[in-house]
Design a protein around this motif. Sequence first.
Motif, PDB file in Angstrom:
ATOM      1  N   TRP A  47      -6.122 -39.332  12.313  1.00  0.00           N
ATOM      2  CA  TRP A  47      -5.237 -39.920  13.326  1.00  0.00           C
ATOM      3  C   TRP A  47      -5.020 -41.418  13.133  1.00  0.00           C
ATOM      4  O   TRP A  47      -3.971 -41.947  13.485  1.00  0.00           O
ATOM      5  CB  TRP A  47      -5.758 -39.605  14.728  1.00  0.00           C
ATOM      6  N   LEU A  48      -6.012 -42.078  12.551  1.00  0.00           N
ATOM      7  CA  LEU A  48      -5.811 -43.501  12.241  1.00  0.00           C
ATOM      8  C   LEU A  48      -4.696 -43.645  11.210  1.00  0.00           C
ATOM      9  O   LEU A  48      -3.806 -44.483  11.352  1.00  0.00           O
ATOM     10  CB  LEU A  48      -7.106 -44.127  11.712  1.00  0.00           C
TER      11      LEU A  48
ATOM     12  N   GLU B  20     -18.177 -41.461  23.420  1.00  0.00           N
ATOM     13  CA  GLU B  20     -18.166 -40.094  22.918  1.00  0.00           C
ATOM     14  C   GLU B  20     -16.756 -39.602  22.662  1.00  0.00           C
ATOM     15  O   GLU B  20     -15.831 -39.890  23.417  1.00  0.00           O
ATOM     16  CB  GLU B  20     -18.864 -39.168  23.913  1.00  0.00           C
ATOM     17  N   ILE B  21     -16.637 -38.865  21.582  1.00  0.00           N
ATOM     18  CA  ILE B  21     -15.322 -38.343  21.235  1.00  0.00           C
ATOM     19  C   ILE B  21     -15.225 -36.902  21.696  1.00  0.00           C
ATOM     20  O   ILE B  21     -16.064 -36.080  21.350  1.00  0.00           O
ATOM     21  CB  ILE B  21     -15.079 -38.469  19.721  1.00  0.00           C
ATOM     22  N   THR B  22     -14.229 -36.643  22.537  1.00  0.00           N
ATOM     23  CA  THR B  22     -14.034 -35.280  23.018  1.00  0.00           C
ATOM     24  C   THR B  22     -12.702 -34.766  22.487  1.00  0.00           C
ATOM     25  O   THR B  22     -11.695 -35.465  22.515  1.00  0.00           O
ATOM     26  CB  THR B  22     -14.013 -35.252  24.559  1.00  0.00           C
ATOM     27  N   THR B  23     -12.759 -33.551  21.996  1.00  0.00           N
ATOM     28  CA  THR B  23     -11.545 -32.966  21.431  1.00  0.00           C
ATOM     29  C   THR B  23     -10.637 -32.494  22.546  1.00  0.00           C
ATOM     30  O   THR B  23     -11.067 -31.762  23.443  1.00  0.00           O
ATOM     31  CB  THR B  23     -11.917 -31.787  20.525  1.00  0.00           C
ATOM     32  N   LEU B  24      -9.404 -32.927  22.518  1.00  0.00           N
ATOM     33  CA  LEU B  24      -8.444 -32.505  23.527  1.00  0.00           C
ATOM     34  C   LEU B  24      -7.661 -31.296  23.029  1.00  0.00           C
ATOM     35  O   LEU B  24      -7.474 -30.328  23.755  1.00  0.00           O
ATOM     36  CB  LEU B  24      -7.488 -33.649  23.866  1.00  0.00           C
ATOM     37  N   SER B  35      -8.115 -32.600  14.713  1.00  0.00           N
ATOM     38  CA  SER B  35      -8.113 -32.386  16.158  1.00  0.00           C
ATOM     39  C   SER B  35      -7.632 -33.632  16.892  1.00  0.00           C
ATOM     40  O   SER B  35      -7.990 -34.758  16.535  1.00  0.00           O
ATOM     41  CB  SER B  35      -9.532 -32.048  16.635  1.00  0.00           C
ATOM     42  N   PHE B  36      -6.796 -33.372  17.905  1.00  0.00           N
ATOM     43  CA  PHE B  36      -6.331 -34.479  18.758  1.00  0.00           C
ATOM     44  C   PHE B  36      -7.421 -34.775  19.772  1.00  0.00           C
ATOM     45  O   PHE B  36      -7.673 -33.979  20.669  1.00  0.00           O
ATOM     46  CB  PHE B  36      -5.025 -34.095  19.441  1.00  0.00           C
ATOM     47  N   THR B  37      -8.080 -35.910  19.617  1.00  0.00           N
ATOM     48  CA  THR B  37      -9.207 -36.271  20.481  1.00  0.00           C
ATOM     49  C   THR B  37      -8.817 -37.401  21.416  1.00  0.00           C
ATOM     50  O   THR B  37      -7.682 -37.899  21.360  1.00  0.00           O
ATOM     51  CB  THR B  37     -10.390 -36.732  19.619  1.00  0.00           C
TER      52      THR B  37
END
Lengths: 192, 259
Positions: A47-48, B20-24, B35-37
Amino acid sequence: MPENAQNEIVIGQDNLGLQSEVQIPEAGHEGGFPPFNTETFEAQLVWLVITFGILYYLMSKVALPRIANVIEERRDRIADDLDQAGQFKAQTEDAIQSYETALAEARAKAHAIAQETRDRLSAETDLHREKLENELDKKIADAETRIAATKEAALAHVRGVATDVASSIVTQLLGEDADKAAVEKAVDAKLG
Amino acid sequence: MAAQNGQDGGFPVDPLHQFEITTLVPLNIGGIDASFTNSSLWMVLTVFAVTFLTVFAVRGRNMVPGRMQSIAEMSYEFVANMVRDNAGNDGQRYFPFIFSLFMFILLANFLSMLPYSFTVTSHIIVTFALAALVFLGVTVIGFAKHGLGFLRLFVPSGVPAVILPLVVAIEVISYLSRPLSLSVRLFANMLAGHITLKVFAGFVIALSSAGVAGIFGAVLPLAMIVAITALEFLVCALQAYVFAVLTCMYLGDALHPGH
């Protein structure tokens, strides 16, 4: 919470240098210290690349040329306006210059006219005065001539009167007519 | 989760929870995890914010700029001057990249100050990717422009021959450590700032739940939060500036080695 304890151990192994920071939370959390959770790296990088790529494209193709254009246009406009202002200023100075020249000319002309008028008037006056003086001189001379004539006439009469008076006195005194020639001679002697 | 921790009797908030990274939206394209996080979300929002500031705000192309257009123009001239001062006139070619880099980091940092937002630059992988991009780009430019002459960068002139090997070694090490220092500086600043804010916020909660005296006691950490928030805004701008200005200087080194 045995799960938490396990997490703590995992963190400790993963990040030797950052143990103190990592140990701040007493409670655990999934995946350990989030910034070092390698499982999330791939998605972040993907995404970056996507977002930064789009941003770079937008900036280099749309935003920056547009801003540069706006700034350039403004700079040109300001330079043009300044040029124009300079031209106007030069024009103004020219106008002031010509005005002052005209003013000086007019002033000199006015001065000349005034001088000329003054000269003309004084010449006329002089002429007039001279004429008057001549006339007066002539009149004075005439008058003097007339006075001299009158005086002479008067004096001539005086002799006649004196002769007559003397003749009549002699006649009265002597009782006879006086010798006219002798009387005249005597009167002339007296009048000298 | 924070509430759960509070019930556990520990610290009322978890300062690391915000990172924290959460996957959306889970996505997997060709074996790559795309994954769009929440991180992706804030990257996208950052791009939106920068685009709003630099494209949308200048749409009028006004001769007399309004507020938003002024911000765009000031940013433009600020970065343009930075590039000119540090990389010289031939560095202008790379101005769009440095502008994008500066605005991306600046806006990502500023957006991270919003409550409940995510700090994109608090993850080492993001800052390291940007720093590596700068490092690789600068190195490629250096060799492309000067060939092996680029290596003169590591040999400062006027150094006695005796200590030259040592100096060259130091120069090489400092050059190679650039991506690391660049990325860790930004990452650590953002991480530490946000942890500090969260820890003080935790103090406020912990104290105020301890009765009337505690509520009065909570005023102090609350005041600290206010002060640190102001400081954090400074750090946000400063770190973006430092990242961009160092990039310019590295670029200047690559364009003019051996000065």
